[in-house]
Scaffold this motif. Structure first.
Motif, PDB file in Angstrom:
ATOM      1  N   ARG A 147      10.520  75.834  49.776  1.00  0.00           N
ATOM      2  CA  ARG A 147      10.440  75.786  48.304  1.00  0.00           C
ATOM      3  C   ARG A 147      11.844  75.938  47.723  1.00  0.00           C
ATOM      4  N   GLY A 148      11.894  75.874  46.369  1.00  0.00           N
ATOM      5  CA  GLY A 148      13.166  76.098  45.677  1.00  0.00           C
ATOM      6  C   GLY A 148      14.208  75.048  46.039  1.00  0.00           C
TER       7      GLY A 148
ATOM      8  N   ALA B  73      31.033  76.639  52.531  1.00  0.00           N
ATOM      9  CA  ALA B  73      30.225  77.560  51.720  1.00  0.00           C
ATOM     10  C   ALA B  73      29.959  76.890  50.378  1.00  0.00           C
ATOM     11  N   ILE B  74      28.717  76.973  49.920  1.00  0.00           N
ATOM     12  CA  ILE B  74      28.345  76.434  48.613  1.00  0.00           C
ATOM     13  C   ILE B  74      28.027  77.621  47.714  1.00  0.00           C
ATOM     14  N   CYS B  75      28.630  77.649  46.530  1.00  0.00           N
ATOM     15  CA  CYS B  75      28.399  78.759  45.593  1.00  0.00           C
ATOM     16  C   CYS B  75      27.738  78.244  44.325  1.00  0.00           C
ATOM     17  N   PRO B  76      26.406  78.174  44.299  1.00  0.00           N
ATOM     18  CA  PRO B  76      25.782  77.817  43.025  1.00  0.00           C
ATOM     19  C   PRO B  76      25.897  78.975  42.047  1.00  0.00           C
ATOM     20  N   GLY B  77      26.048  78.622  40.761  1.00  0.00           N
ATOM     21  CA  GLY B  77      25.863  79.639  39.724  1.00  0.00           C
ATOM     22  C   GLY B  77      24.361  79.739  39.479  1.00  0.00           C
ATOM     23  N   TYR B  78      23.976  79.925  38.236  1.00  0.00           N
ATOM     24  CA  TYR B  78      22.544  79.974  37.938  1.00  0.00           C
ATOM     25  C   TYR B  78      21.939  78.575  38.081  1.00  0.00           C
ATOM     26  N   VAL B  79      20.806  78.513  38.788  1.00  0.00           N
ATOM     27  CA  VAL B  79      20.084  77.245  38.930  1.00  0.00           C
ATOM     28  C   VAL B  79      18.829  77.331  38.056  1.00  0.00           C
ATOM     29  N   SER B  80      18.658  76.357  37.174  1.00  0.00           N
ATOM     30  CA  SER B  80      17.500  76.416  36.265  1.00  0.00           C
ATOM     31  C   SER B  80      16.367  75.541  36.786  1.00  0.00           C
ATOM     32  N   GLY B  81      15.171  75.874  36.382  1.00  0.00           N
ATOM     33  CA  GLY B  81      14.009  75.037  36.694  1.00  0.00           C
ATOM     34  C   GLY B  81      13.353  75.337  38.019  1.00  0.00           C
TER      35      GLY B  81
ATOM     36  N   ILE C  81      15.982  82.329  40.649  1.00  0.00           N
ATOM     37  CA  ILE C  81      16.312  82.790  39.293  1.00  0.00           C
ATOM     38  C   ILE C  81      15.242  82.312  38.318  1.00  0.00           C
ATOM     39  N   ALA C  82      14.865  81.031  38.437  1.00  0.00           N
ATOM     40  CA  ALA C  82      13.813  80.483  37.564  1.00  0.00           C
ATOM     41  C   ALA C  82      12.514  81.264  37.775  1.00  0.00           C
ATOM     42  N   ASP C  83      12.245  81.666  39.029  1.00  0.00           N
ATOM     43  CA  ASP C  83      11.001  82.386  39.338  1.00  0.00           C
ATOM     44  C   ASP C  83      10.910  83.729  38.612  1.00  0.00           C
ATOM     45  N   THR C  84      12.064  84.317  38.243  1.00  0.00           N
ATOM     46  CA  THR C  84      12.000  85.634  37.581  1.00  0.00           C
ATOM     47  C   THR C  84      11.483  85.508  36.151  1.00  0.00           C
ATOM     48  N   GLY C  85      11.523  84.300  35.581  1.00  0.00           N
ATOM     49  CA  GLY C  85      11.030  84.091  34.224  1.00  0.00           C
ATOM     50  C   GLY C  85      11.929  84.707  33.157  1.00  0.00           C
ATOM     51  N   VAL C  86      13.135  85.126  33.528  1.00  0.00           N
ATOM     52  CA  VAL C  86      14.084  85.727  32.567  1.00  0.00           C
ATOM     53  C   VAL C  86      15.169  84.693  32.281  1.00  0.00           C
TER      54      VAL C  86
ATOM     55  N   SER D 187      23.044  74.982  36.609  1.00  0.00           N
ATOM     56  CA  SER D 187      22.982  73.682  37.295  1.00  0.00           C
ATOM     57  C   SER D 187      21.549  73.409  37.717  1.00  0.00           C
ATOM     58  N   GLN D 188      21.325  72.239  38.262  1.00  0.00           N
ATOM     59  CA  GLN D 188      20.017  71.850  38.763  1.00  0.00           C
ATOM     60  C   GLN D 188      20.042  71.938  40.290  1.00  0.00           C
ATOM     61  N   ALA D 189      18.858  72.151  40.864  1.00  0.00           N
ATOM     62  CA  ALA D 189      18.771  72.242  42.330  1.00  0.00           C
ATOM     63  C   ALA D 189      19.300  70.959  42.988  1.00  0.00           C
ATOM     64  N   ASP D 190      19.101  69.843  42.309  1.00  0.00           N
ATOM     65  CA  ASP D 190      19.580  68.572  42.840  1.00  0.00           C
ATOM     66  C   ASP D 190      21.114  68.549  42.951  1.00  0.00           C
TER      67      ASP D 190
END
Ligand SMILES: NC(=O)c1ccc[n+]([C@@H]2O[C@H](COP(=O)([O-])OP(=O)(O)OC[C@H]3O[C@@H](n4cnc5c(N)ncnc54)[C@H](OP(=O)(O)O)[C@@H]3O)[C@@H](O)[C@H]2O)c1
Length: 298
Positions: free
Chosen positions: A16-17, A182-190, A194-199, A208-211
């Motif tokens: 998932r995710g 190494a890949i450093c994503p910031g916040y990923v939306s959708g 992070i999206a799962d927390t609903g905050v 950014s997007q997962a894509d």
């Protein structure tokens, strides 16, 4: 490794995710993907998508927190899918707490899944890669490993460890034909944790997007990139990179910016909203006895 087609790629956290998006991107590159996670159901869903996109797939249900079982996992992958060309350490968990409220088991769980499982898998697959003088390891870290996240401090520590281990290992691997990124994503939306927390994500932090993360993984492998920051767009990513560098020299300045953006406040809200994370954690514990990996078909 400039060509991914036909390579055997182990992708942890594939159920998932962000893992699903990485699996799709690898399928489009015509890789053979070995997806690993605890949820057989999630893996089955990804299997169907990967095949529809033209990739080959082997799903293995496995709990990565059981480090002593990882040699069995690698042996099973070698048996059913052949030697591992690319390893993507993507599985991860986060548990929001005031630091003093973490249990010992939670500390161990976060560090084991986010850091030690990737190290152990890499330790197990590297000898073969080095023999073949080809291969690539990708570690999915986080901007939280560059600047500490209050109330998510153990996650930050795990990602900082992942980054520094990657940095050191890259130097050991120089001129061996084996790359590491190494890949450093910031916040990923959708999608994703992070999206799962609903905050909501802090305003001005960028999202950014997962894509985008999946595309960054493919680029990092093909171009053997050392470290990639993924944020809203290339400009936001460059600003993030610059700020992280400045905050290395002036950490209190970084604290002020994070306070101003409300990073701590939002993470405190996530403490309340993370019942699903607690559930995931208890599921993980209850699966400790179910150590026999289950494969599903290619
Ligand atoms: N989402 C973001 O905003 C964000 C930002 C920066 C970095 N990241 C990083 O990106 C990676 C993927 O995150 P995500 O957002 O996609 O998280 P997610 O939606 O929570 O997915 C986590 C994945 O890890 C797997 N996993 C967790 N514990 C496991 C265990 N014990 N054994 C095997 N697999 C396990 C899960 O599968 P099962 O539950 O089926 O086992 C799932 O496939 C993580 O390393 C995360 O730290 C995410």
């Amino acid at each position: 490794m400039t060509i991914i087609a036909g390579q055997t790629v182990v992708l942890t956290g594939a159920s998932r995710g962000i893992g699903v998006f990485i699996a799709r991107a690898l399928a489009k590159e015509k890789a053979t993907i070995v997806g690993v996670s605890r949820s057989a159901e999630g893996l089955d869903q990804v299997s169907a998508e990967v095949k529809a996109l033209g990739g080959r797939w082997l799903g293995i249900k496995h709990d990565l927190s059981q480090l002593e079982d990882l040699p069995n996992l690698v042996q099973q992958i070698n048996q059913f899918a052949g030697p591992i060309d690319i390893l993507i350490n993507n599985a991860g968990i986060e548990i929001y707490r005031k630091f003093q409220d973490y249990s010992t088991a939670e500390l161990q769980s976060i560090l084991t899944i986010n850091l030690l499982s990737g190290m152990e898998l890499s330790r197990l697959v590297l000898p073969k890669m080095l023999d073949q003088r080809r291969g690539h390891i990708v570690n999915i870290a986080s901007l939280a490993g560059k600047k500490g996240n209050p109330y998510n401090s153990v996650y930050s520590a795990s990602k900082a460890g992942l980054l520094m281990w990657t940095d050191a290992l890259r130097q050991e691997l120089a001129d061996t034909g084996v790359g590491i990124s190494a890949i450093c994503p910031g916040y990923v939306s959708g999608q994703g944790m992070i999206a799962d927390t609903g905050v909501p994500i802090p305003k001005l932090a960028g999202a950014s997007q997962a894509d985008d993360v999946a595309k960054a993984v493919i680029r990092a492998i093909k171009q053997n990139q050392a470290e990639v920051i993924v944020n809203q767009d290339p400009i936001t990513a460059s600003i993030s990179k610059l700020l992280m560098a400045v905050w290395q020299v002036f950490p209190e300045f970084g604290d002020t910016v994070y306070h101003w953006m409300g990073v701590g406040k939002l993470n405190q809200l996530r403490i309340e909203n993370q019942k699903h994370v607690a559930l995931k954690f208890s599921e993980s514990k209850s699966m400790v006895t179910a150590t026999t990996p289950k494969t599903n078909e290619r």
